[in-house]
Every structure is written in C-alpha cells, then in structure tokens.
Write an enzyme that holds these catalytic residues in place. Structure first.
Site, PDB file in Angstrom:
ATOM      1  N   HIS A 174       0.847  -1.197   0.000  1.00 51.16           N
ATOM      2  CA  HIS A 174       0.000   0.000   0.000  1.00 51.16           C
ATOM      3  C   HIS A 174       0.881   1.245   0.000  1.00 51.16           C
ATOM      4  CE1 HIS A 174      -3.312   2.728   0.931  1.00 51.16           C
ATOM      5  NE2 HIS A 174      -2.506   3.291   1.803  1.00 51.16           N
ATOM      6  N   ASP A 182     -15.136   2.707   8.148  1.00 53.41           N
ATOM      7  CA  ASP A 182     -14.055   3.616   7.777  1.00 53.41           C
ATOM      8  C   ASP A 182     -14.544   4.657   6.771  1.00 53.41           C
ATOM      9  OD1 ASP A 182     -11.236   4.527   7.488  1.00 53.41           O
ATOM     10  OD2 ASP A 182     -11.487   3.713   5.482  1.00 53.41           O
ATOM     11  N   ARG A 203     -14.598  12.959   9.048  1.00 54.67           N
ATOM     12  CA  ARG A 203     -13.320  13.592   9.349  1.00 54.67           C
ATOM     13  C   ARG A 203     -12.972  14.645   8.304  1.00 54.67           C
ATOM     14  NH1 ARG A 203      -9.734   8.772   8.907  1.00 54.67           N
ATOM     15  NH2 ARG A 203      -8.061  10.304   9.085  1.00 54.67           N
ATOM     16  N   SER A 223      -7.331   3.532   9.443  1.00 54.88           N
ATOM     17  CA  SER A 223      -8.047   3.563   8.171  1.00 54.88           C
ATOM     18  C   SER A 223      -7.319   2.723   7.126  1.00 54.88           C
ATOM     19  CB  SER A 223      -8.189   5.009   7.691  1.00 54.88           C
ATOM     20  OG  SER A 223      -8.762   5.068   6.403  1.00 54.88           O
ATOM     21  N   LYS A 263      -8.371  -1.615   5.919  1.00 56.91           N
ATOM     22  CA  LYS A 263      -8.648  -2.054   4.544  1.00 56.91           C
ATOM     23  C   LYS A 263      -7.702  -3.180   4.127  1.00 56.91           C
ATOM     24  CE  LYS A 263      -8.688   2.259   2.815  1.00 56.91           C
ATOM     25  NZ  LYS A 263      -9.109   3.221   3.854  1.00 56.91           N
TER      26      LYS A 263
END
Length: 449
Positions: free
Chosen positions: A82, A161, A168, A183, A187
């Site tokens: 990621h 999320d 947010r 967050s 995932k």
C-alpha cells in the site's frame, strides 16, 4: 453504555477499552450513533490520540464492519502493498507482475483516485477490455493460476471507515495519526493480506509533509500489524518531486511497461519498485536477505518473466495483452505541448504537488468523485532535480485533449513554476529515508538503493 460517556472519557485523555471502541464502530456502521457524536468522538481522538492497543482495536473493528476477504484458498503467503499516495507513483503496476513472476502471489484490491491522477484501477482501465471487477471465486482462481490479480475494492469493505472518513473530511480531523493508520490498515486486513509492505510518502507531494510525521505514521501502522498478527514493513520514500516521469493514467501504464521490459534503468521509479518488491519477497519467504531479493527481481526483468506475467494478468482479466508490445494502442492525447525553460541553472526541485495539480487540471485526475477522467492526458517530465538546463530546454511535455487550450495554458504555467532553478549545482533529496519494522527505524543511509 452511552456514547456521550465514551466521548467524555477520550476528551479527558482516558484510554478506551475494547468494548467502548467496538460500541462506537458498531454504532457508526448501523447508524445508531448520530453524525454529530461521531464527529465529537473523532475530534477527541484528534486531540488526545490513542495508544497502540486502542489503535489496533479500532483497526480490527473497522475491518470487521463489512466484508472480509478470506484468501486461505490461495497458495502461499499473500503479501499486500500500500502507498500513502503521491505523484507519478506507478509501483503497483510494476510490482504485481514482477513479484508474481518471482513466486509470491499478489492478490490486490485497489481503489480509484481522487486528486492529482487516477488510482491504480483508473490506470488499469486505460487498458482496452481490462475487467477490474471479479467475483471472489474468479479472483482466487486467477491468483492461483496466474500468480496475480488486481481488482477494484468491493462496495462493502470497511463501511465504518468510509463513514468516519467522510465525517473527518468535513470536521478538520483527517490529520490524526491513529485515525489514518487504522483507516489504511483496516482495509489491508479486510482484504485478506498475510503480510503488508507500506510505502509511506514524505514531502511536497505527499499527505504527510514532514519526515517526522511520516515516521510516526509508519510506526503506528507497523505497530498495528504486530498487534493483529500481520507482519508489516514500512518504507519511507521521498515525494518532493514525482516518482516517475509520467503523470497520467495511460502514460503511467506505458512507463510501467518500460520498467518491466528493462528499458528504464537507474530511475527513481525502478529503484523504489525494486526496494518495495524486495521486502515483499522477504515477507513472502522467497529470499534470505535483501540483496538476494533484489537479484531475483532483476533477473525476472532481464529474463522477460515479469513482462510475460503482466501479459498473463491482463489477458486473464479480459484485457488486450498485446498493449505490452504495442503500447501505442493505449488511449492518447490529441496534442503534445512542450514546456520550455525560461532561465538557466541547476534544477533545485520539481514540486510534486504542483505537477500533480497541473495534470489534474488537464483531466488526468478528479477534483470531485463525480469528475470523469481523461485516460490519455497528462504530463511527461524530461528533466529532474540536479540537472543543468539552459533557456529553451524542454522541461516537460503536456499531453492535452482537443478543446482544452485554456487548461493547457494554465497547466503550462503550473509546470514551469514547479521547476525551481539554482545558480549552483544541488544535490537531489534522498529517495529513501528509512525502513520501519517492528524492531525499530533504520535510517536511510543504511538502506540499499
């Protein structure tokens, strides 16, 4: 249990227990807690923070709030990668076939982009016929047969999320390390990864602008991985200037193909891809050390195995695999407009954020979720920091669609302003700053590049 009591406890600096965190996330998911209380709770976390145990509990509750992919039927250790996002960051398109060619299965779920350029899924959709949506059964079967599959995220991955992030975003609580870390990691965990390699960007074009913040975020995510039994490694890489030379969806696919063919040597994009890929091989048990891992990846490029694996992956998902040999079949802009240097000197920096915004204004990215991406447009850089230029040199090229002359003119000015010149030679900023593992932070001067 009352929401207001949990908000008060966190507001006053208390440590939330597992049941209290579960109560908040379940209420967020089923709608029983109103938005104003969720926003107040997020603000309390923003100011008071969370410890490693709280953050891990929050991560797992968000992961459990929706669908979870069980990838147990896929042979081998599944290592996910990621990136926290940047400009010209095309590493997933390189790593999926490259790491698969080296024997580590890549079962990746990616998203669409909002901002500078499209996300991985947008880039893949520039390949004619490529299907980004597969059933779970098709996904698992393809990874076992081909070694790699990259698909779009399912609609019900981590709904808590999604809800929290939207709140947010409008309550100025996005920039909270525990909330960002949970967050991202929720995932990855919901997507079924056994181990995770994180590319945490730092600098002008990154979400985290300072190295200190980037390391703090990396440490938080690695700690979550350790807490929940997913081995996690984070690499801190620079994003003061674009990683690749191409910014734009089809343009980035073409650059990824060049890297896999071995036509790009010594470029920042190739170096970062090899570093991330090496860590994926180490976590996947395919190499005994970093040097061996890089050698395995380089051999996969040299032998043509990585390029062939890309063709296999594209064909398996219904795409036109011969774009690897004939990339001119990819979407292309109508016009190419050069941007010339208006002075001389050494390039001190190429501001990644400004280049990204210029590409977005040409249509390569989305300012809002409803915007339609133009897959063929973007920017190709011809010069990078540290190089000397004279007046009239081509710094970059704009790839522009017909009818966007006004956007092209504005983008040209943005690109020109992104190139900062110095009177004397300058040293480019580091490409890799640190590697963060459960054992601590290894500084950049000890990292192989």
């Amino acid at each position: 249990m009352r929401t207001v009591d949990i908000i008060r406890k966190k507001r006053d600096g208390g440590e939330l227990n597992s049941e209290e965190i579960a109560f908040i996330i379940r209420g967020c998911t089923d709608g029983s807690i109103p938005d104003y209380q969720l926003s107040a709770w997020a603000m309390a976390v923003y100011f008071q923070g969370m410890n490693a145990r709280e953050t891990a509990d929050l991560t797992m509750e968000m992961a459990r709030s929706g669908d979870q992919m069980d990838l147990g039927a896929i042979h081998g250790i599944k290592v996910d990668k990621h990136s926290t996002g940047g400009v010209g960051d095309t590493t997933t398109l390189i790593l999926a076939p490259l790491v698969a060619a080296a024997g580590v299965p890549v079962a990746k779920m990616s998203g669409r982009g909002l901002g500078h350029t499209g996300g991985t899924i947008d880039k893949l959709e520039s390949i004619p016929g490529y299907r980004v949506e597969l059933s779970k059964e098709q996904f698992v079967e393809q990874v076992n047969r081909v070694g790699a599959a990259v698909i779009s995220q399912t609609g019900n991955i981590t709904p808590a999320d999604k809800k929290l992030y939207s709140l947010r975003d409008v309550t100025a609580t996005v920039n909270s390390i525990p909330l960002i870390a949970s967050s991202v990691m929720s995932k990855k965990i919901a997507s079924g990864a056994d181990a995770i390699v994180l590319d945490v960007k730092t600098g002008n074009g990154a979400f985290m602008k300072s190295l200190e913040e980037s390391i703090e975020l990396a440490e938080a995510m690695v700690a979550i991985g350790s807490q929940v039994g997913r081995e996690t490694v984070a690499v801190i890489t620079g994003m003061d200037e674009p990683l690749g030379s191409s910014i734009g969806n089809a343009l980035e696919v073409k650059e990824a193909i060049r890297v896999l063919k071995g036509e790009e040597t010594g470029t920042p994009l190739r170096k970062v891809a090899l570093m991330l890929g090496a860590h994926m091989l180490l976590l996947g048990g395919k190499a005994k050390d970093y040097v061996q891992a890089v050698g395995i990846l380089e051999e996969a490029i040299t032998s043509g195995a990585a390029c062939n694996k890309l063709k296999e992956m594209i064909a398996a998902q219904g795409g036109k695999a011969d774009i690897v040999d004939f990339p001119e079949q990819l979407p292309a802009a109508d016009t190419i407009i050069p941007v010339h240097a208006d002075g001389e000197g050494w390039i001190e920096s190429v501001a990644a954020e400004e280049i990204g915004l210029a590409a977005m204004n040409l249509g390569a990215g989305r300012a809002t979720k409803e915007d339609k991406i133009d897959l063929g447009v973007g920017i190709v850089l011809h010069k990078r920091s540290g190089e000397r230029v004279v007046r009239g040199d081509t710094l970059a090229e704009l790839h522009v669609s017909a009818g966007r002359a006004e956007a092209a003119e504005a983008a040209g000015k943005q690109v020109l302003a992104a190139f900062r010149l110095a009177e004397r030679p300058v040293e480019p900023k580091p490409l890799v700053y640190a590697v963060v593992t459960k054992d601590g932070v290894q500084s950049g001067d000890k990292v192989w590049q």
